[in-house]
Enzyme design. Structure first.
Site, PDB file in Angstrom:
ATOM      1  N   HIS A  44       9.171  24.699  -8.455  1.00  0.00           N
ATOM      2  CA  HIS A  44       9.099  23.238  -8.553  1.00  0.00           C
ATOM      3  C   HIS A  44       8.622  22.722  -7.202  1.00  0.00           C
ATOM      4  CE1 HIS A  44      10.023  19.107  -8.938  1.00  0.00           C
ATOM      5  NE2 HIS A  44      11.084  19.147  -8.154  1.00  0.00           N
ATOM      6  N   CYS A  94      14.118  17.490 -12.724  1.00  0.00           N
ATOM      7  CA  CYS A  94      13.085  18.397 -12.190  1.00  0.00           C
ATOM      8  C   CYS A  94      13.201  19.820 -12.729  1.00  0.00           C
ATOM      9  CB  CYS A  94      13.127  18.409 -10.670  1.00  0.00           C
ATOM     10  SG  CYS A  94      12.803  16.803  -9.939  1.00  0.00           S
ATOM     11  N   ASN A 123       5.791  15.442  -5.841  1.00  0.00           N
ATOM     12  CA  ASN A 123       6.826  15.906  -6.768  1.00  0.00           C
ATOM     13  C   ASN A 123       6.620  15.235  -8.133  1.00  0.00           C
ATOM     14  OD1 ASN A 123       9.167  16.430  -8.192  1.00  0.00           O
ATOM     15  ND2 ASN A 123      10.542  16.091  -6.455  1.00  0.00           N
TER      16      ASN A 123
HETATM   17  O1  UT7 Z   1      12.889  17.238  -6.967  1.00  0.00           O
HETATM   18  C1  UT7 Z   1      14.228  17.049  -6.750  1.00  0.00           C
HETATM   19  C2  UT7 Z   1      14.644  17.681  -5.530  1.00  0.00           C
HETATM   20  N1  UT7 Z   1      14.353  16.859  -4.397  1.00  0.00           N
HETATM   21  C3  UT7 Z   1      14.241  17.403  -3.270  1.00  0.00           C
HETATM   22  O2  UT7 Z   1      14.336  18.587  -3.214  1.00  0.00           O
HETATM   23  C4  UT7 Z   1      14.084  16.575  -2.034  1.00  0.00           C
HETATM   24  C5  UT7 Z   1      14.874  17.206  -0.978  1.00  0.00           C
HETATM   25  N2  UT7 Z   1      14.832  16.502   0.290  1.00  0.00           N
HETATM   26  C6  UT7 Z   1      13.715  16.413   1.064  1.00  0.00           C
HETATM   27  O3  UT7 Z   1      12.643  16.841   0.688  1.00  0.00           O
HETATM   28  C7  UT7 Z   1      13.876  15.834   2.433  1.00  0.00           C
HETATM   29  O4  UT7 Z   1      15.255  15.684   2.727  1.00  0.00           O
HETATM   30  C8  UT7 Z   1      13.174  14.481   2.629  1.00  0.00           C
HETATM   31  C9  UT7 Z   1      11.671  14.703   2.660  1.00  0.00           C
HETATM   32  C10 UT7 Z   1      13.546  13.544   1.507  1.00  0.00           C
HETATM   33  C11 UT7 Z   1      13.569  13.864   3.974  1.00  0.00           C
HETATM   34  O5  UT7 Z   1      13.331  14.752   5.037  1.00  0.00           O
HETATM   35  P1  UT7 Z   1      14.466  15.007   6.135  1.00  0.00           P
HETATM   36  O6  UT7 Z   1      13.874  15.920   7.118  1.00  0.00           O
HETATM   37  O7  UT7 Z   1      15.690  15.463   5.405  1.00  0.00           O
HETATM   38  O8  UT7 Z   1      14.612  13.591   6.789  1.00  0.00           O
HETATM   39  P2  UT7 Z   1      15.913  12.640   6.859  1.00  0.00           P
HETATM   40  O9  UT7 Z   1      16.247  12.120   5.504  1.00  0.00           O
HETATM   41  O10 UT7 Z   1      16.985  13.364   7.612  1.00  0.00           O
HETATM   42  O11 UT7 Z   1      15.337  11.453   7.748  1.00  0.00           O
HETATM   43  C12 UT7 Z   1      14.879  11.668   9.070  1.00  0.00           C
HETATM   44  C13 UT7 Z   1      14.325  10.368   9.628  1.00  0.00           C
HETATM   45  C14 UT7 Z   1      15.249   9.164   9.435  1.00  0.00           C
HETATM   46  O12 UT7 Z   1      15.160   8.359  10.573  1.00  0.00           O
HETATM   47  P3  UT7 Z   1      16.335   8.378  11.668  1.00  0.00           P
HETATM   48  O13 UT7 Z   1      17.581   7.983  10.941  1.00  0.00           O
HETATM   49  O14 UT7 Z   1      16.371   9.796  12.175  1.00  0.00           O
HETATM   50  O15 UT7 Z   1      15.869   7.388  12.665  1.00  0.00           O
HETATM   51  C15 UT7 Z   1      14.594   8.432   8.268  1.00  0.00           C
HETATM   52  O16 UT7 Z   1      14.859   7.052   8.309  1.00  0.00           O
HETATM   53  O17 UT7 Z   1      13.088  10.041   8.976  1.00  0.00           O
HETATM   54  C16 UT7 Z   1      13.139   8.675   8.527  1.00  0.00           C
HETATM   55  N3  UT7 Z   1      12.336   8.549   7.321  1.00  0.00           N
HETATM   56  C17 UT7 Z   1      11.038   8.216   7.324  1.00  0.00           C
HETATM   57  N4  UT7 Z   1      10.181   7.911   8.323  1.00  0.00           N
HETATM   58  C18 UT7 Z   1       8.910   7.628   7.984  1.00  0.00           C
HETATM   59  C19 UT7 Z   1      12.738   8.761   6.040  1.00  0.00           C
HETATM   60  N5  UT7 Z   1      11.703   8.557   5.202  1.00  0.00           N
HETATM   61  C20 UT7 Z   1      10.637   8.216   5.978  1.00  0.00           C
HETATM   62  C21 UT7 Z   1       9.300   7.902   5.694  1.00  0.00           C
HETATM   63  N6  UT7 Z   1       8.479   7.611   6.719  1.00  0.00           N
HETATM   64  N7  UT7 Z   1       8.815   7.888   4.431  1.00  0.00           N
END
Ligand code: UT7
Length: 326
Positions: free
Chosen positions: A253, A116, A283
């Site tokens: 980005h 990225c 992204n």
């Molecule tokens: O370009 C390269 C750089 N990349 C990035 O910068 C990405 C950086 N990370 C992010 O943008 C975020 O961490 C994410 C969008 C990937 C995830 O958001 P988050 O607030 O960090 O969520 P999390 O991973 O802590 O997950 C929270 C909950 C989980 O459920 P439980 O364990 O709390 O029950 C996940 O299973 O959200 C759940 N979850 C989803 N639910 C519905 C994860 N993905 C999904 C989904 N739909 N697509």
């Protein structure tokens, strides 16, 4: 007194595949919802290239628009640098294929792989050619088909990415060595290879003989993003001799609206100065910065003479920032 040679961005172009996939479209086959995706990321939709449309095709369309904007032709191009993590083939470089498809004469052409952060890295490489007099009309392209790397069984990653390409033409201009000069003014590039396991693709020619799928520990990457990006932004501003508060437009980005906001808050940047395309493009990895730049120029917000700051973070982990006066 003669001045210094700077690499000026003289044309910008972007291209997005026609096919749009909304969050609701994804929610039909993936265990997710429009509400979750919008709330956690800001993404509403992404573009997805059909099987027969390759990364090089997206790059070629973006390049044609950038060349037209610069008033240049393919015959004048004398350097091509493509930032991509989704090349058409393992080799040759996508830059070679772009050169052939555009009809650019023999010249240096190669890819840069910094995921990225690739576009910021590629700009710095091309700056080395242009500012030293080794190229007079360089094409610097970010082109990606990230949807080709997605595992649609993994809802934590498959909702986040899209396809697209952006390109700029870089040409030498004489400046006075001051912050009023047009062109690339300062870079900060970083990589921390101890964090490769936070964001990677689980395939490759040497390790598996396959392409593989994107894997990410999203919340860990998120934590690194805000702190590290802010440091690089300040370093790139300092290299240019400007204050972060002098910058007219921030072109980040586009990974997650919450990261954009977090970086802006940390650096006390007015959010109205931040170009955001994440809702429409998702992204697009190395393509996201030139696409956002293109959008800001096309809609009339970004103007010639504005001071811009671009920043990115991605797999590697790599990150970086670049100060540019348009
Ligand atoms: O370009 C390269 C750089 N990349 C990035 O910068 C990405 C950086 N990370 C992010 O943008 C975020 O961490 C994410 C969008 C990937 C995830 O958001 P988050 O607030 O960090 O969520 P999390 O991973 O802590 O997950 C929270 C909950 C989980 O459920 P439980 O364990 O709390 O029950 C996940 O299973 O959200 C759940 N979850 C989803 N639910 C519905 C994860 N993905 C999904 C989904 N739909 N697509």
């Amino acid at each position: 007194m003669s001045g210094v040679i700077r690499s000026a961005v003289t044309g910008i172009g972007g291209y997005l595949p026609e096919n749009v996939v909304t969050n609701a479209d994804l929610a039909r086959t993936v265990d997710t919802s429009d509400e979750w995706i919008q709330e956690r990321t800001g993404i509403r939709q992404r573009h997805k290239a059909p099987h027969e449309q390759l990364t090089s095709d997206l790059a070629v369309e973006a390049s044609k628009r950038a060349l037209a904007a610069a008033g240049r032709t393919a015959a004048e191009v004398d350097l091509i640098v493509v930032a991509t993590t989704t090349p058409d083939l393992t080799f040759p470089a996508t830059a070679s294929i772009v050169q052939r498809k555009l009809g650019v004469p023999v010249c240096p052409a190669f890819d840069v792989q910094a995921v990225c952060s690739g576009f910021v890295y590629a700009l710095s490489v091309a700056d080395g050619f242009v500012a030293r007099g080794h190229a007079r009309c360089a094409l610097v392209i970010g082109a990606e088909e990230m949807t080709r790397l997605l595992d649609y069984e993994d809802r934590t990653t498959c909702v986040l990415f899209g396809d697209g390409a952006g390109a700029v033409v870089l040409e030498p201009v004489e400046g006075q060595g001051t912050t009023a000069d047009r062109g690339l003014l300062g870079f900060a590039l970083r990589c921390d290879g101890t964090k490769t396991d936070l964001l990677y693709v689980d395939g490759g020619p040497a390790q598996t003989g396959s392409v593989g799928h994107l894997r990410m520990l999203g919340n860990q990457v998120f934590k690194h993003a805000v702190i590290n990006i802010a440091e690089a932004v300040e370093a790139a501003a300092a290299k240019a001799g400007v204050e972060v508060s002098d910058v007219d437009w921030f072109i980040p980005h586009q990974a997650n609206q919450r990261i954009l906001q977090g970086v802006a808050n940390r650096l006390k940047i007015d959010e109205a100065k931040v170009i955001s395309t994440v809702a429409e493009h998702a992204n697009t990895s190395a393509a996201s910065i030139p696409l956002a730049l293109w959008q800001g120029v096309e809609d009339g917000r970004i103007k010639r003479g504005d001071l811009l700051l671009m920043e990115a973070m991605g797999g590697g982990l790599t990150w970086g920032a670049c100060t540019l006066r348009l």
